[in-house]
Motif scaffolding. Structure first.
Motif, short mmCIF file in Angstrom:
data_model
loop_
_atom_site.label_atom_id
_atom_site.label_comp_id
_atom_site.label_asym_id
_atom_site.label_seq_id
_atom_site.Cartn_x
_atom_site.Cartn_y
_atom_site.Cartn_z
N UNK A 145 -4.67 -0.85 4.55
CA UNK A 145 -4.70 -1.08 3.10
C UNK A 145 -4.63 -2.57 2.81
N UNK A 146 -5.05 -3.00 1.63
CA UNK A 146 -4.90 -4.41 1.26
C UNK A 146 -3.43 -4.81 1.25
N UNK A 147 -3.12 -5.98 1.77
CA UNK A 147 -1.75 -6.50 1.77
C UNK A 147 -1.34 -6.80 0.34
N UNK A 154 4.52 0.83 1.62
CA UNK A 154 3.28 1.57 1.36
C UNK A 154 3.51 3.05 1.58
N UNK A 155 3.00 3.85 0.65
CA UNK A 155 3.06 5.30 0.77
C UNK A 155 1.65 5.83 1.01
N UNK A 156 1.56 6.83 1.88
CA UNK A 156 0.26 7.33 2.32
C UNK A 156 0.19 8.85 2.16
N UNK A 157 -1.01 9.34 1.86
CA UNK A 157 -1.24 10.77 1.84
C UNK A 157 -2.61 11.07 2.45
N UNK A 158 -2.75 12.28 2.98
CA UNK A 158 -4.04 12.68 3.54
C UNK A 158 -4.35 14.11 3.14
N UNK A 194 1.16 1.22 -3.29
CA UNK A 194 2.14 0.21 -2.88
C UNK A 194 3.38 0.30 -3.77
N UNK A 195 4.52 -0.03 -3.17
CA UNK A 195 5.79 0.02 -3.89
C UNK A 195 6.45 -1.36 -3.79
N UNK A 196 6.68 -1.99 -4.94
CA UNK A 196 7.34 -3.29 -4.99
C UNK A 196 8.54 -3.21 -5.90
N UNK A 197 9.23 -4.33 -6.04
CA UNK A 197 10.38 -4.37 -6.94
C UNK A 197 9.95 -4.18 -8.39
N UNK A 198 8.70 -4.46 -8.67
CA UNK A 198 8.20 -4.31 -10.04
C UNK A 198 7.84 -2.86 -10.36
N UNK A 201 2.50 1.31 -7.70
CA UNK A 201 1.12 1.24 -8.16
C UNK A 201 0.53 2.65 -8.30
N UNK A 202 -0.63 2.73 -8.92
CA UNK A 202 -1.36 3.99 -8.94
C UNK A 202 -1.92 4.28 -7.55
N UNK A 203 -2.22 5.55 -7.30
CA UNK A 203 -2.83 5.90 -6.02
C UNK A 203 -4.24 5.29 -5.96
N UNK A 204 -4.60 4.84 -4.80
CA UNK A 204 -5.94 4.29 -4.60
C UNK A 204 -6.99 5.39 -4.68
#
Length: 213
Positions: A145-147, A154-158, A194-198, A201-204
């Motif tokens: 994934x993009x840094x 980072x959370x992932x699903x398949x 992605x998960x940050x302190x802010x 994010x939405x799922x890609x």
């Protein structure tokens, strides 16, 4: 395998640079040129720090340099202090010019150069790509994934049924992961967020890859 999802780069920033000379005489001349360029200039209505403060620092350094040339004890140390003060003020002034330039990106270069400063651009970064490809082992897929910056997880699903059902993969603190034990020949979809302190994010947009033997 479908083409990876490409996430566009951020726009380039046009950056102000000082390129300050090491020699005091040249530094004084360069600083004076910056003050002259910014004085009564329409782009810079309220310079920070005020130009009179910078002008005084230039004069103080010039006087301290003259005194230091006499080699009187303590004059060199004073000269160095005055140089440090002027350099600090010039960096603050560069920050002020940068803010003005970023408020008008189309004219940023002209604004910076009109202040008697130099222009440099941020290094061009390669396109950031979210991609999945077969791994070296049978039934393995590697995902990148993009840094998203330091301190990001980072959370992932398949999905193995075309996106009807999604399974959670272990989160990571790296912007890459892998999944093993998949059926060779099957088509698998992946997505991440992605998960940050802010916040989160939405799922890609999902990407697909065919698992190989």
């Amino acid at each position: 395998m479908e083409a990876p999802v490409t996430i566009p780069k951020a726009a380039h920033r046009t950056l102000a640079a000082l390129k300050l000379p090491r020699r005091v005489a040249l530094l004084v001349a360069h600083a004076g040129a910056i003050v002259a360029s910014m004085t009564d200039a329409p782009h810079f209505p309220s310079p920070v720090p005020p130009l009179w403060v910078v002008s005084k620092a230039i004069s103080d350094l010039q006087n301290a340099e003259t005194a230091a040339l006499t080699r009187t004890t303590g004059t060199a140390a004073t000269r160095n202090e005055k140089r440090t003060m002027l350099v600090s003020l010039l960096h603050q002034l560069r920050g002020y010019v940068q803010v003005i330039a970023e408020a008008d990106p189309e004219n940023a270069r002209a604004i910076i150069e009109s202040a008697g400063m130099f222009v440099r651009k941020e290094p061009e970064r390669p396109l950031r790509v979210f991609s999945a490809k077969p791994g070296t082992a049978s039934g393995e897929v590697k995902i990148v994934a993009p840094f998203a910056g330091k301190g990001t997880s980072y959370e992932w699903e398949y999905s193995i049924d075309g996106g009807a059902t999604w399974f959670t993969m272990p989160p990571t603190i790296q912007s890459s992961t892998s999944l093993v034990g998949l059926t060779p020949g099957s088509r698998v979809m992946f997505k991440f967020r992605s998960v940050t302190r802010r916040g989160v994010s939405a799922w890609s947009e999902p990407i697909r890859v065919t698992v190989v033997k």
